[in-house]
Design a protein around this motif. Structure first.
Motif, mmCIF file in Angstrom:
data_model
loop_
_atom_site.group_PDB
_atom_site.id
_atom_site.type_symbol
_atom_site.label_atom_id
_atom_site.label_comp_id
_atom_site.label_asym_id
_atom_site.label_seq_id
_atom_site.Cartn_x
_atom_site.Cartn_y
_atom_site.Cartn_z
ATOM 1 N N VAL A 386 43.732 21.910 16.124
ATOM 2 C CA VAL A 386 44.469 22.934 15.383
ATOM 3 C C VAL A 386 45.674 23.407 16.188
ATOM 4 C CG1 VAL A 386 44.351 25.288 14.472
ATOM 5 C CG2 VAL A 386 42.491 23.685 14.028
ATOM 6 N N ALA A 387 45.497 23.545 17.501
ATOM 7 C CA ALA A 387 46.608 24.001 18.351
ATOM 8 C C ALA A 387 47.754 22.980 18.335
ATOM 9 C CB ALA A 387 46.105 24.230 19.773
ATOM 10 N N GLU A 388 47.425 21.681 18.377
ATOM 11 C CA GLU A 388 48.468 20.663 18.357
ATOM 12 C C GLU A 388 49.190 20.667 17.005
ATOM 13 O OE1 GLU A 388 49.079 15.874 19.250
ATOM 14 O OE2 GLU A 388 47.068 16.744 19.174
ATOM 15 N N TYR A 389 48.458 20.796 15.924
ATOM 16 C CA TYR A 389 49.057 20.884 14.589
ATOM 17 C C TYR A 389 49.973 22.111 14.501
ATOM 18 C CZ TYR A 389 49.301 21.205 9.465
ATOM 19 O OH TYR A 389 49.729 21.286 8.158
ATOM 20 N N GLN A 390 49.528 23.225 15.055
ATOM 21 C CA GLN A 390 50.318 24.464 15.029
ATOM 22 C C GLN A 390 51.608 24.290 15.815
ATOM 23 O OE1 GLN A 390 47.997 27.876 16.211
ATOM 24 N NE2 GLN A 390 49.793 29.085 16.745
ATOM 25 N N ARG A 391 51.535 23.669 16.983
ATOM 26 C CA ARG A 391 52.739 23.481 17.810
ATOM 27 C C ARG A 391 53.746 22.566 17.104
ATOM 28 N NH1 ARG A 391 48.883 23.219 21.988
ATOM 29 N NH2 ARG A 391 48.932 20.920 21.923
ATOM 30 N N THR A 392 53.236 21.563 16.420
ATOM 31 C CA THR A 392 54.132 20.632 15.727
ATOM 32 C C THR A 392 54.877 21.348 14.608
ATOM 33 O OG1 THR A 392 52.664 18.772 16.236
ATOM 34 C CG2 THR A 392 54.221 18.470 14.431
ATOM 35 N N ILE A 393 54.172 22.158 13.823
ATOM 36 C CA ILE A 393 54.807 22.910 12.734
ATOM 37 C C ILE A 393 55.834 23.893 13.305
ATOM 38 C CG2 ILE A 393 54.423 24.475 10.804
ATOM 39 C CD1 ILE A 393 53.345 21.608 10.436
ATOM 40 N N GLN A 394 55.484 24.582 14.396
ATOM 41 C CA GLN A 394 56.405 25.553 15.008
ATOM 42 C C GLN A 394 57.657 24.871 15.540
ATOM 43 O OE1 GLN A 394 53.708 27.313 17.818
ATOM 44 N NE2 GLN A 394 53.245 29.071 16.468
ATOM 45 N N ALA A 395 57.479 23.696 16.142
ATOM 46 C CA ALA A 395 58.642 22.965 16.662
ATOM 47 C C ALA A 395 59.562 22.547 15.525
ATOM 48 C CB ALA A 395 58.175 21.742 17.452
#
Length: 404
Positions: A386-395
């Motif tokens: 979930v953290a990796e998915y969140q970082r990708t969306i934020q980037a």
């Protein structure tokens, strides 16, 4: 004796100065006699160090008053001479500045006596004031020290004596049996009380009264009173107290059952390190409750009260452990729910950013979703996904904002 007579003006100045000294000394001596410490010392049956110092002080004060009387006699004579129509200035000079004051003697040792009597010491009025000041300060120091010692010691002594009486009353109300501990504390308190009341200065060290022994006795008596009071209250309300303990143990059993159910449910849904089953406490607590009935039958109320208090604390601790165990289990489920909610929120954000068809974003979402909706769920891997998915969306959101 002076070589020349003083003039009238100088004599009047000296007379006024010596009269002022007389008034101050007289007031100080009266204050000393009226001091609470002086009255306590005068009225008490003293022993030991306090008696020795008070005996010396009494002798010193008696000599001080006699010296003051001599000082007053010389000063009165000087006033009378000065009042004459033609005063003798030479005589006035000798009275006011010469060795006119005869020092009062106490018991003269035989070695210092002569056939004609003890030697007579004479001093000036000024020297007499210095002698009286020194004697007064030493006497006042003893009176003040005794007063301070009594002030510091009598209140805790009376508190300790009151605690002993309360303990004795509770012991009589409980079973009337003699209690060796209470008798021992009573003897120690009586002995210390005699010292406090008759020889307080023996308990003074470095200028302060030592209350350590009194404090220790008070602490023991307070503890004993608390134990006896608890025993009386348990005896008088035994049925009510045991019902309350039984209810507390029932609450422990219910909390432990809830914790075990939550733990069993989590083991199916969450793949996490197993904290282990919660060992049951309620059966042992019920055995301890049953043991109180045996103590009651033997009228061992003090021991029963202590065990009842221990059982109450043990029940509270057991319930806290069960609640904590349950919270750990439900907390894992709460963490999974929070991750699921966060994943849904960022999926909606990805759609708003036009990333719904992005292969990398879709792949990351699928992995996180599969981890979160698979039983048992690996929370560690799911959290990372979930953290990796969140970082990708934020980037992606940051990049879109920069282009604008």
């Amino acid at each position: 004796m002076t070589d020349s007579a003083l003039g009238r003006a100088a004599i009047d100045d000296v007379l006024r100065s010596r009269a002022a000294d007389r008034d101050r000394i007289s007031a100080a001596l009266l204050d000393l006699d009226c001091h609470d410490g002086h009255r306590l010392l005068a009225g008490a049956s003293l022993t030991g160090e306090t008696w020795r110092r008070w005996d010396e002080t009494q002798q010193r004060v008696a000599l001080l008053w006699r010296l003051f009387g001599e000082y007053q006699r010389v000063l009165d004579e000087a006033v009378a001479v000065r009042a004459r129509r033609r005063p003798d200035l030479a005589l006035l000079t000798r009275l006011l500045t010469g060795d006119a004051v005869e020092m009062p003697g106490g018991e003269i040792p035989l070695a210092e006596r002569t056939l004609l009597g003890p030697p007579v010491e004479r001093v000036t009025l000024r020297e007499a004031v210095d002698r009286m000041s020194d004697a007064f300060e030493r006497a006042a120091a003893v009176v003040a020290a005794a007063d301070a010692a009594w002030t510091a010691l009598l209140v805790p002594l009376e508190d300790a004596e009151r605690a002993w009486r309360d303990a004795a009353r509770l012991a009589r109300a409980l079973d009337g049996a003699r209690r060796p501990e209470l008798d021992r504390l009573g003897r120690e308190l009586d002995a210390l009380g005699r010292v406090v009341r008759s020889d307080p200065l023996s308990l003074v060290a470095d200028g302060r009264a030592d209350t350590e022994r009194l404090d220790a006795l008070s602490a023991e008596l307070t503890r004993l009173c608390r134990e006896l009071d608890g025993a009386v209250r348990l005896r008088d309300a035994y049925d009510e107290r045991t019902r309350a303990l039984a209810a507390a143990i029932g609450a422990v059993a219910a909390a432990e059952d809830a914790a075990r159910r939550a733990h069993a449910a989590v083991r199916v849904k969450i793949d996490a390190p197993d904290a282990g089953d919660l060992p049951p406490s309620a059966p042992a607590l019920r055995d301890r409750l049953a043991a109180l009935d045996r103590l009651r039958a033997e009228r061992r109320w003090t021991e029963a009260a202590a065990r009842a208090d221990d059982l109450d604390r043990a029940a509270c601790a057991a319930r806290d452990r069960a609640d904590a165990h349950r919270r750990v289990s439900t907390g894992l489920l709460d963490s999974r729910a929070e991750l699921r909610g966060r994943l849904g929120a960022y999926q909606a954000k990805a759609a708003r950013l036009g990333l719904a068809e992005d292969d990398r974003v879709t792949s990351l979402h699928t992995r996180a979703h599969d981890l979160l909706w698979t039983a048992p769920c690996n929370l560690r891997e799911a959290t990372a996904a979930v953290a990796e998915y969140q970082r990708t969306i934020q980037a992606a959101e940051h990049e879109t904002g920069s282009r604008r």
